[in-house]
Design a protein around this motif. Structure first.
Motif, short mmCIF file in Angstrom:
data_model
loop_
_atom_site.label_atom_id
_atom_site.label_comp_id
_atom_site.label_asym_id
_atom_site.label_seq_id
_atom_site.Cartn_x
_atom_site.Cartn_y
_atom_site.Cartn_z
N GLY A 22 34.51 -37.55 28.52
CA GLY A 22 34.57 -36.56 29.54
C GLY A 22 34.07 -36.54 30.77
N GLU A 23 34.34 -35.67 31.44
CA GLU A 23 33.61 -35.42 32.67
C GLU A 23 31.96 -34.99 32.72
OE1 GLU A 23 34.02 -33.34 37.09
OE2 GLU A 23 35.17 -32.59 35.46
N TYR A 24 31.73 -34.20 31.76
CA TYR A 24 30.60 -33.94 31.43
C TYR A 24 30.05 -34.64 29.98
CZ TYR A 24 30.98 -30.34 35.02
OH TYR A 24 30.99 -29.81 36.27
N THR A 25 29.33 -35.44 30.06
CA THR A 25 28.87 -36.16 28.82
C THR A 25 27.39 -35.66 28.06
OG1 THR A 25 27.60 -37.97 30.13
CG2 THR A 25 29.89 -38.22 29.44
N ALA A 26 27.31 -35.92 26.92
CA ALA A 26 26.15 -35.28 26.43
C ALA A 26 25.49 -36.66 25.73
CB ALA A 26 26.31 -34.70 24.96
N ALA A 48 32.43 -24.54 30.74
CA ALA A 48 33.68 -24.79 29.80
C ALA A 48 33.57 -26.01 29.20
CB ALA A 48 34.79 -24.94 30.83
N ALA A 49 33.03 -27.02 29.81
CA ALA A 49 33.04 -28.28 29.01
C ALA A 49 31.80 -28.03 27.81
CB ALA A 49 32.40 -29.38 29.92
N SER A 50 30.72 -27.22 28.02
CA SER A 50 29.81 -27.13 26.89
C SER A 50 30.71 -26.11 25.61
CB SER A 50 28.78 -26.23 27.17
OG SER A 50 27.90 -26.88 28.26
#
Length: 816
Positions: free
Chosen positions: A449-453, A515-517
């Motif tokens: 994803g664009e936002y990574t954990a 939104a990503a969260s």
């Protein structure tokens, strides 16, 4: 609006618009602001820098100085500034220039904190470096209590500083703030190097903010216990405080949890855990968020990053899951998925500790855990929940949740410091493989994803979150992880628990990060619930399963996102929240026969301070035989004759008036999670939902017909103006575990639990004075007043002489 001024005739600032810093009592003392005694504290306005510089240069210690009120900009309102002002004030004695000073305090009579342009200034956080940790009343409740999460915000601990004797208010209006700033600077310039100079004329400020004593007459320190149990001179119980609290809101995805008492007499650790069916004994995975925030000025607790972002991400996760997966699929997962919005987390994890303790510790109702019908006249209806009268729980459905296997909390995902990295906290503290599995799943699910954990680098600590409550209270060693927008410390200048944590002030919110969260939370919950009893499913397999069920993502441009964002970040009294809360209020009125209306508004801009706990602000109560009780024990030997057995009157019921936020969360969860129960149509489409204003409008909908063994899913209800299938959301009291509503007393009276372990913070807010406020006015001195009195007397005498002579003239002319 004309500029604020006292320079024009008849202008005044008798009711200075402000937000106060108030006192809070806790288990070991007090924190916050207030006057020393009931008498007002008055002083001329002086800029704080002049006070400090003159105090430092004046060697004549303990000399008399005209009282003053220090004026400072909000960026200067720090622990070090307050300490300097208090230290310099202690070197002098307050003069009687503006009236007698009998409280023994120094010349510092109060502080006005003025708003400034926040765009170019870094503001410190008022919380300590270790929030809710070492040195705070909550230090026994945190995991890794000495860890400094707030170091990047220069946390200085002002929130938990005892400033009794220094009443303080915040002036938000820019015109009023500019005027007072100029007056304070001009008056400071006039004193030059002598604090005794230029006493008159002056603009003064008067504080009437008595918040209660620090000690009793015998020298005993006043704590929340003394305040809640205060007795008057006649020895009668006369409480002077209310505990902080409210209601948490929880809901289970899938078929509604039964409301009967099948697990009521079993402690959770003894319950069987039958998986892969719709048994109420399945373990539970909880997605959790804090829904409150705080600041030095409780009326200004906008909580954009510390509350609103948490709430929005979890609500959107619920919507994604509820709209994508049918109940029958969710019911086949090994674990149940539940969503929990916890109230009062900023003051010792009040909501999560109350909930976790009740669910995992085996709640004990005094009259038996089977409870009583929450509404007597509906005792034979399937949907009627059970209640416990002492300690009061208006809904005992939580007893049927089963073991809490783990928790995924979310915190501060609205501000990532400009980056696109999310972090998973708590892996280093994992005592079982499930916590590590949760972390691996979240990292796996966000990899593309664009936002990574990624795993946090913080060790031996958990950030302040509901997971701390589960780790400390679980009897089975359950734990969890926290999805955050920060790594090993809060993001720099993120305004943690500041009155400036607002999108209209200094806070910058990343909508796409929220939104990503939300997407990651929903998918992680499914993967966690898919894991079997022996942890035999690897993270990659569980993540793939979750992606298959939830291929769609939450969009920051969706109608739901934009609507809720506007409500939670800008206008807490928006039409959307009012619509959901109004329906919930109407449903409760139909169910109980009593319309309590909607509780405390959220405000515009929103204010996420938890508030005090009484029947007007979320405290449940019993209405029985014409009386109201915070808790009820009709078997008590010392009860009054009017205390009858619950159920003697068919109108007996338990009642609850949650806040607007809590009621709307209840309705939103019912709406979002109630979509999976629709009877299958031939083309697998969602039916057209019937419009409604209350549950009465939903009695004949066809799409809730079900052959499922759980009847609750077939009972339609109204949520947000549409008929959905099955009520899933429930309230749970968010009240300090050491405090209990007093049995057979009116709501608002509380006792300390006899089994108190001495670990909770026990925060209470006082109401010692019936009127509080602050004003600013001109004072030209006694000489001017005396001159005016003499001049008035002379003028009156002249008028009498003129009238007398005029009368004689009229009599002489025979016209009188």
């Amino acid at each position: 609006m004309s500029a604020a001024t006292l320079n024009k005739p008849f202008n005044n600032l008798e009711k200075l618009p402000h937000s106060p810093c108030v006192t809070l009592y806790h288990r070991n003392g007090r924190v916050g602001c207030g006057t020393l005694e009931r008498e007002v504290m008055t002083g001329r306005l002086l800029h704080w820098s002049a006070v400090v510089s003159n105090g430092a240069s004046n060697s004549n210690a303990q000399s008399s100085v005209p009282p003053y009120v220090a004026v400072l900009d909000e960026a200067d309102y720090t622990t070090s500034s307050i300490e300097m002002l208090q230290t310099f004030s202690s070197n002098f004695v307050a003069g009687d220039d503006y009236g007698p000073v009998n409280d023994g305090g120094g010349p510092l009579r109060g502080i006005l904190v003025l708003s400034t342009d926040p765009s170019s200034i870094d503001f410190p956080s008022p919380e300590p470096l270790a929030p809710q940790g070492e040195g705070t009343p909550m230090e026994n409740l945190s995991v890794g209590s000495s860890y400094e999460w707030n170091v990047n915000n220069n946390g200085d601990g002002l929130t938990f500083t005892d400033m009794a004797g220094v009443p303080t208010v915040y002036i938000e209006d820019s015109q009023t703030a500019n005027y007072l700033r100029n007056v304070a600077s001009e008056q400071a310039n006039s004193i030059s190097s002598d604090l005794n100079a230029a006493v008159y004329p002056s603009v003064l400020s008067e504080f009437n903010y008595y918040m209660g004593p620090s000690e009793t007459t015998d020298g005993t320190k006043v704590t929340s216990q003394q305040c809640l149990g205060w007795k008057d001179l006649d020895g009668n119980w006369s409480p002077k405080c209310l505990p902080l609290g409210g209601n948490s809101v929880w809901a289970a995805a899938g078929t509604p949890v039964t409301t009967d008492n099948e697990n009521a007499n079993d402690n959770s650790q003894d319950r069987p855990t039958n998986a892969n069916d719709n048994s109420q004994d399945r373990p539970t995975v909880i997605l959790a968020a804090s829904i409150d925030s705080t600041s030095m000025f409780h009326e200004l607790s906008p909580g954009a990053n510390t509350a609103a972002s948490n709430i929005l991400s979890l609500l959107l996760a619920a919507e994604l899951l509820g709209s994508s997966i049918k109940d029958e699929v969710l019911d086949q997962l090994y674990s149940r998925i539940a969503f929990a919005f916890f109230q009062g987390e900023s003051y010792g994890f009040i909501g999560s500790r109350s909930f976790v303790k009740d669910v995992t510790g085996g709640f004990e109702c005094q009259a038996g855990n089977e409870g009583v019908p929450s509404v007597m006249k509906r005792k034979d209806e399937t949907s009627t929940t059970r209640a416990c009268l002492n300690p009061l729980r208006t809904d005992l459905t939580f007893q049927n949740l089963g073991d809490i296997r783990g928790m995924i909390a979310v915190d501060q995902v609205g501000n990532l410091g400009g980056g696109k990295n999310l972090y998973v906290q708590g892996v280093a503290n994992a005592e079982n493989g499930f916590d590590a599995f949760l972390s691996e799943v979240m990292i796996e699910l966000s990899a593309n994803g664009e936002y990574t954990a990624q795993a946090s680098s913080a060790e031996d600590s958990l950030p302040p979150s509901p997971v701390s409550s589960l780790v400390q209270l679980s009897t089975s060693g359950a734990g969890g992880v926290v999805l955050t927008g920060y790594d090993d410390a809060f993001v720099a200048n993120s305004l943690y628990h500041s009155h400036l944590d607002s999108v209209s002030k200094s806070q910058s919110i990343d909508k796409d990060a929220i939104a990503a969260s939300a997407t990651l939370l929903a998918r992680s919950a499914v993967a966690a619930a898919y894991q079997n009893e022996n942890n035999e499913v690897d993270a990659a397999t569980a993540a793939a399963y979750a992606l298959n069920l939830l291929p769609n993502t939450v969009s920051a441009s969706s109608t739901t996102f934009e609507s809720l964002y506007s409500c939670l970040f800008s206008d807490g009294n928006c039409d959307t929240l009012i619509k959901y809360a109004s329906v919930e209020s109407a449903n409760d009125a139909i169910r109980t026969g009593i319309n309590l209306g909607i509780g405390q508004p959220l405000g515009k801009p929103p204010n996420y301070y938890v508030s005090v706990y009484n029947h007007e602000n979320g405290q449940g109560f019993v209405a029985a035989s014409g009386f109201k009780y915070g808790a009820m024990d009709s078997s008590a030997e010392d009860k009054d004759d009017y205390v009858k057995d619950y159920g003697e009157d068919e109108n007996d019921t338990t009642l609850l008036r949650p806040s607007l936020l809590e009621m709307s969360l209840n309705g939103l969860l019912n709406d979002f999670l109630g979509r999976g129960s629709f009877a299958d149509s031939n083309d697998e489409t969602t039916p057209d939902l019937k419009a409604c204003s209350s549950t009465n409008d939903c009695s004949k909908v066809s799409y809730c017909s079900s052959s499922d063994s759980n009847e609750l899913a077939a009972i339609s209800t109204c949520a947000g103006g549409q008929c959905i299938c099955g009520s899933r959301a429930h309230y749970h009291p968010a009240l300090d575990e050491a405090i209990s509503p007093a049995a057979n007393q009116a709501p608002g009276w509380f006792t300390i639990d006899e089994n108190d372990q001495g670990v909770s913070a026990m925060i209470a807010e006082p109401f010692w004075s019936s009127f509080v406020g602050v004003r600013a006015y001109n004072d030209a001195g006694e000489g001017v007043g005396l001159f005016s009195s003499i001049a008035g007397a002379i003028f009156t005498l002249i008028c009498l002489i003129v009238v007398h002579r005029l009368k004689k003239s009229l009599v002489k002319d025979k016209v009188y």
